[in-house]
Design a protein around this motif. Structure first.
Motif, PDB file in Angstrom:
ATOM      1  N   SER A  50      81.575  31.220  75.383  1.00 22.64           N
ATOM      2  CA  SER A  50      82.992  30.875  75.324  1.00 22.64           C
ATOM      3  C   SER A  50      83.308  29.673  76.201  1.00 22.64           C
ATOM      4  CB  SER A  50      83.841  32.073  75.771  1.00 22.64           C
ATOM      5  OG  SER A  50      85.194  31.712  75.931  1.00 22.64           O
ATOM      6  N   ARG A  70      85.764  29.488  77.908  1.00 20.50           N
ATOM      7  CA  ARG A  70      86.333  30.041  79.140  1.00 20.50           C
ATOM      8  C   ARG A  70      85.271  30.195  80.223  1.00 20.50           C
ATOM      9  NH1 ARG A  70      89.143  32.754  75.050  1.00 20.50           N
ATOM     10  NH2 ARG A  70      91.414  32.476  75.142  1.00 20.50           N
ATOM     11  N   GLU A 112      99.908  24.677  80.736  1.00 21.63           N
ATOM     12  CA  GLU A 112      99.072  25.859  80.887  1.00 21.63           C
ATOM     13  C   GLU A 112      98.255  26.131  79.624  1.00 21.63           C
ATOM     14  OE1 GLU A 112     102.774  27.189  78.862  1.00 21.63           O
ATOM     15  OE2 GLU A 112     102.275  25.810  80.483  1.00 21.63           O
ATOM     16  N   TYR A 113      98.771  25.722  78.488  1.00 25.53           N
ATOM     17  CA  TYR A 113      98.100  25.868  77.206  1.00 25.53           C
ATOM     18  C   TYR A 113      97.065  24.753  77.028  1.00 25.53           C
ATOM     19  CZ  TYR A 113      98.164  27.765  72.400  1.00 25.53           C
ATOM     20  OH  TYR A 113      97.854  28.386  71.215  1.00 25.53           O
ATOM     21  N   HIS A 171      95.345  23.229  79.262  1.00 28.05           N
ATOM     22  CA  HIS A 171      94.163  23.422  80.097  1.00 28.05           C
ATOM     23  C   HIS A 171      93.060  24.151  79.327  1.00 28.05           C
ATOM     24  CE1 HIS A 171      91.752  23.898  83.680  1.00 28.05           C
ATOM     25  NE2 HIS A 171      91.684  25.195  83.466  1.00 28.05           N
ATOM     26  N   GLY A 172      93.450  25.178  78.575  1.00 29.03           N
ATOM     27  CA  GLY A 172      92.474  25.915  77.788  1.00 29.03           C
ATOM     28  C   GLY A 172      91.850  25.059  76.706  1.00 29.03           C
ATOM     29  N   ASP A 174      89.233  22.818  78.201  1.00 28.44           N
ATOM     30  CA  ASP A 174      87.970  23.532  78.386  1.00 28.44           C
ATOM     31  C   ASP A 174      87.230  23.659  77.047  1.00 28.44           C
ATOM     32  OD1 ASP A 174      88.509  23.860  81.069  1.00 28.44           O
ATOM     33  OD2 ASP A 174      89.322  25.885  80.843  1.00 28.44           O
TER      34      ASP A 174
END
Length: 210
Positions: free
Chosen positions: A16, A18, A111-112, A114-115, A118
């Motif tokens: 992932s 993440r 905040e969205y 940032h994902g 990644d």
């Protein structure tokens, strides 16, 4: 439910973003899992010619990509390379189909964003090619035949807009592909999206197409 209907069900895991593994690591791992299952078809009592991939949210995006990129050498690892990673049908629930369309909305939500950074391994503005590559809508090749797909989305989804499935469905139909779509009225992302009636519709699609 589908197990009681006589189907073999496998839940897979993959690297992932993440955990620092940018795209397309998740797609490579997913395809490796499909090839692993084909290699062990006799052991698990699987019919290797009738494989359905079903995913929700990010898994819905994965399901569409799997259906569109069967046996694409770009995503094939050395593991079980002699086996196919194509599928016969795919089912996606509230998954993103066009990351480029989401791009402008994401930029306004740090905040969205940032994902997503990644996901692509850097600034979004510098990785639009990868965003497009991981967008099923942009992977449809004119005149190419793809596995039948069932797209399902709630029109009150605040995380992945309903239009993400709608535009994908229309694009598949316009390309001459076998696609069906179910719109769940007033349904959010997960939770009340699910119902026995929906499960029955999904089971019906699998029975008809697989």
């Amino acid at each position: 439910g589908v197990c009681r209907m006589g189907y073999v069900v496998a839940t897979i895991t993959h690297r992932s973003f993440r955990n620092g593994h940018k795209a397309p690591a998740f797609l490579q791992d997913t395809k490796t899992a499909i090839r692993f299952l084909r290699k062990n078809a006799d052991k698990f009592n699987i019919d290797p010619d009738r494989v359905c991939f079903w995913g929700t949210s990010s898994g819905g995006n994965t399901a569409m990509l799997v259906a569109l990129t069967g046996d694409d050498p770009k995503y094939k690892t050395e593991e079980y390379a002699e086996y196919s990673d194509s599928v016969k049908i795919a089912i996606e629930c509230f998954g993103p189909s066009d990351f480029l369309r989401l791009f402008s909305k994401v930029i306004e939500m740090p905040e969205y964003a940032h994902g997503f950074e990644d996901f692509v391994g850097g600034k979004l503005s510098e990785h639009k090619d990868l965003l497009a590559e991981m967008s099923p809508l942009h992977r449809i090749e004119k005149g190419k035949k793809y596995p039948p797909m069932l797209l399902i989305h709630g029109d009150a989804d605040e995380l992945v807009p309903y239009e993400q499935s709608e535009i994908m469905f229309k694009a598949l139909i316009e390309n001459g592909n076998d696609a069906e779509m179910i719109r769940i009225t007033n349904a959010p992302h997960e939770d009340s999206f699910w119902s026995p009636a929906l499960h029955s519709e999904i089971a019906d699609f699998i029975k008809r197409k697989l």
